[in-house]
Design a protein around this motif. Structure first.
Motif, PDB file in Angstrom:
ATOM      1  N   UNK A 143     -14.801   4.250   1.561  1.00  0.00           N
ATOM      2  CA  UNK A 143     -14.666   5.221   2.593  1.00  0.00           C
ATOM      3  C   UNK A 143     -14.677   4.561   3.796  1.00  0.00           C
ATOM      4  N   UNK A 144     -13.688   5.178   4.675  1.00  0.00           N
ATOM      5  CA  UNK A 144     -13.454   4.628   6.091  1.00  0.00           C
ATOM      6  C   UNK A 144     -14.261   5.482   6.917  1.00  0.00           C
ATOM      7  N   UNK A 145     -14.829   5.040   8.112  1.00  0.00           N
ATOM      8  CA  UNK A 145     -15.499   5.650   9.123  1.00  0.00           C
ATOM      9  C   UNK A 145     -14.695   5.318  10.357  1.00  0.00           C
ATOM     10  N   UNK A 146     -14.383   6.280  11.081  1.00  0.00           N
ATOM     11  CA  UNK A 146     -13.572   6.189  12.309  1.00  0.00           C
ATOM     12  C   UNK A 146     -14.183   5.779  13.659  1.00  0.00           C
ATOM     13  N   UNK A 187       0.838  -1.307  -0.147  1.00  0.00           N
ATOM     14  CA  UNK A 187       0.069   0.015   0.079  1.00  0.00           C
ATOM     15  C   UNK A 187       0.937   1.035   0.029  1.00  0.00           C
ATOM     16  N   UNK A 188       0.521   2.289  -0.540  1.00  0.00           N
ATOM     17  CA  UNK A 188       1.143   3.503  -0.555  1.00  0.00           C
ATOM     18  C   UNK A 188       0.346   4.763  -0.034  1.00  0.00           C
ATOM     19  N   UNK A 189       0.428   5.348   1.128  1.00  0.00           N
ATOM     20  CA  UNK A 189      -0.323   6.470   1.684  1.00  0.00           C
ATOM     21  C   UNK A 189       0.053   7.686   0.884  1.00  0.00           C
ATOM     22  N   UNK A 190      -0.911   8.387   0.578  1.00  0.00           N
ATOM     23  CA  UNK A 190      -0.898   9.885   0.202  1.00  0.00           C
ATOM     24  C   UNK A 190      -1.742  10.676   0.671  1.00  0.00           C
ATOM     25  N   UNK A 191      -1.543  11.405   1.666  1.00  0.00           N
ATOM     26  CA  UNK A 191      -2.320  12.305   2.558  1.00  0.00           C
ATOM     27  C   UNK A 191      -3.255  11.551   3.234  1.00  0.00           C
ATOM     28  N   UNK A 192      -4.338  11.955   3.162  1.00  0.00           N
ATOM     29  CA  UNK A 192      -5.617  11.065   3.802  1.00  0.00           C
ATOM     30  C   UNK A 192      -6.090   9.940   3.061  1.00  0.00           C
ATOM     31  N   UNK A 193      -5.204   9.465   1.991  1.00  0.00           N
ATOM     32  CA  UNK A 193      -5.868   8.400   1.074  1.00  0.00           C
ATOM     33  C   UNK A 193      -4.659   7.097   1.048  1.00  0.00           C
ATOM     34  N   UNK A 194      -5.200   5.909   1.264  1.00  0.00           N
ATOM     35  CA  UNK A 194      -4.279   4.923   1.255  1.00  0.00           C
ATOM     36  C   UNK A 194      -4.692   4.054  -0.209  1.00  0.00           C
ATOM     37  N   UNK A 195      -3.776   3.842  -1.287  1.00  0.00           N
ATOM     38  CA  UNK A 195      -3.842   3.355  -2.297  1.00  0.00           C
ATOM     39  C   UNK A 195      -3.207   1.688  -2.329  1.00  0.00           C
ATOM     40  N   UNK A 196      -4.284   0.767  -2.395  1.00  0.00           N
ATOM     41  CA  UNK A 196      -3.505  -0.656  -2.337  1.00  0.00           C
ATOM     42  C   UNK A 196      -3.021  -0.937  -3.738  1.00  0.00           C
ATOM     43  N   UNK A 197      -1.709  -1.128  -4.078  1.00  0.00           N
ATOM     44  CA  UNK A 197      -1.086  -1.143  -5.295  1.00  0.00           C
ATOM     45  C   UNK A 197      -1.230  -2.642  -5.582  1.00  0.00           C
ATOM     46  N   UNK A 198      -0.819  -3.653  -4.646  1.00  0.00           N
ATOM     47  CA  UNK A 198      -0.730  -4.930  -4.959  1.00  0.00           C
ATOM     48  C   UNK A 198      -1.331  -5.862  -3.888  1.00  0.00           C
ATOM     49  N   UNK A 199      -1.864  -6.973  -3.983  1.00  0.00           N
ATOM     50  CA  UNK A 199      -2.589  -7.624  -3.214  1.00  0.00           C
ATOM     51  C   UNK A 199      -2.616  -9.245  -4.100  1.00  0.00           C
ATOM     52  N   UNK A 200      -1.716 -10.295  -3.503  1.00  0.00           N
ATOM     53  CA  UNK A 200      -1.969 -11.566  -4.114  1.00  0.00           C
ATOM     54  C   UNK A 200      -1.459 -12.587  -3.085  1.00  0.00           C
ATOM     55  N   UNK A 236      -5.067   1.878   7.997  1.00  0.00           N
ATOM     56  CA  UNK A 236      -5.432   3.066   7.512  1.00  0.00           C
ATOM     57  C   UNK A 236      -6.101   3.908   8.502  1.00  0.00           C
ATOM     58  N   UNK A 237      -7.176   3.161   9.261  1.00  0.00           N
ATOM     59  CA  UNK A 237      -7.838   3.831  10.195  1.00  0.00           C
ATOM     60  C   UNK A 237      -6.867   4.461  11.475  1.00  0.00           C
ATOM     61  N   UNK A 289      -6.644   7.773   7.905  1.00  0.00           N
ATOM     62  CA  UNK A 289      -7.086   7.719   6.297  1.00  0.00           C
ATOM     63  C   UNK A 289      -8.505   7.632   6.208  1.00  0.00           C
ATOM     64  N   UNK A 290      -8.919   8.725   5.068  1.00  0.00           N
ATOM     65  CA  UNK A 290     -10.367   8.583   4.650  1.00  0.00           C
ATOM     66  C   UNK A 290     -10.698   7.580   3.784  1.00  0.00           C
ATOM     67  N   UNK A 291     -10.093   7.554   2.637  1.00  0.00           N
ATOM     68  CA  UNK A 291     -10.501   6.601   1.494  1.00  0.00           C
ATOM     69  C   UNK A 291      -9.204   5.678   1.121  1.00  0.00           C
ATOM     70  N   UNK A 292      -9.825   4.602   0.792  1.00  0.00           N
ATOM     71  CA  UNK A 292      -8.856   3.542   0.229  1.00  0.00           C
ATOM     72  C   UNK A 292      -9.026   3.103  -1.137  1.00  0.00           C
TER      73      UNK A 292
END
Length: 152
Positions: free
Chosen positions: A149-152, A66-79, A101-102, A106-109
């Motif tokens: 969208x994550x809720x905390x 995963x890569x975090x960017x500001x309040x966002x997390x991008x899952x780049x690979x999962x296998x 992420x929580x 982080x707000x969005x994945x």
């Protein structure tokens, strides 16, 4: 509509290939200036690379990057290794990524998958489709884009 350029436009800049690292550093100074001008405080929240492996004893059998960017997390690979699929290991990794992420507020994945991979899996995990692109990255393959969208 076709763009037209005047001689003055052409004289303003010369475009040429450049070193990506040098350019990225320069562009980051521009983005930092924009954040400062807009009173945004995002120091330390850009570019954090996170990885979690799944193991059977000492044997690596899958994982998530995963890569975090500001309040966002991008899952780049999962296998998951083929021999271990269907055992909820992917679900464990997704849930662990969401907890991580929580913890980082982080707000969005977001993530993407290809038509021959795991579209149904991500839907079962509660991710929503926000777009699809046919023939990406190859003819006959569709890439599907998801978010949660994550809720905390």
């Amino acid at each position: 509509m076709k763009a037209t350029w005047s001689k003055e436009d052409a004289a303003m800049a010369t475009l040429k290939r450049t070193d990506s690292t040098t350019l990225a550093l320069y562009l980051n100074t521009i983005f930092t200036q924009q954040f400062t001008e807009n009173h945004l405080a995002y120091d330390g929240k850009v570019g954090e690379l996170l990885a979690m492996g799944a193991y059977d004893g000492d044997r690596l059998i899958g994982g998530i990057i995963m890569r975090r960017r500001y309040d966002h997390l991008a899952i780049t690979q999962l296998a998951i290794d083929r021999a271990y699929r269907g055992q909820k290991i992917g679900t464990q990794l997704i849930r662990a990524a969401e907890r991580l992420a929580r913890d980082r507020h982080v707000i969005n994945i977001t993530l993407s998958t290809r038509s021959y991979q795991a579209v149904g899996f991500y839907e079962k995990c509660g991710y929503q489709i926000y777009g699809t692109l046919p023939d990406l990255p190859f003819a006959g393959v569709t890439t599907t884009y998801f978010y949660k969208r994550l809720t905390h």
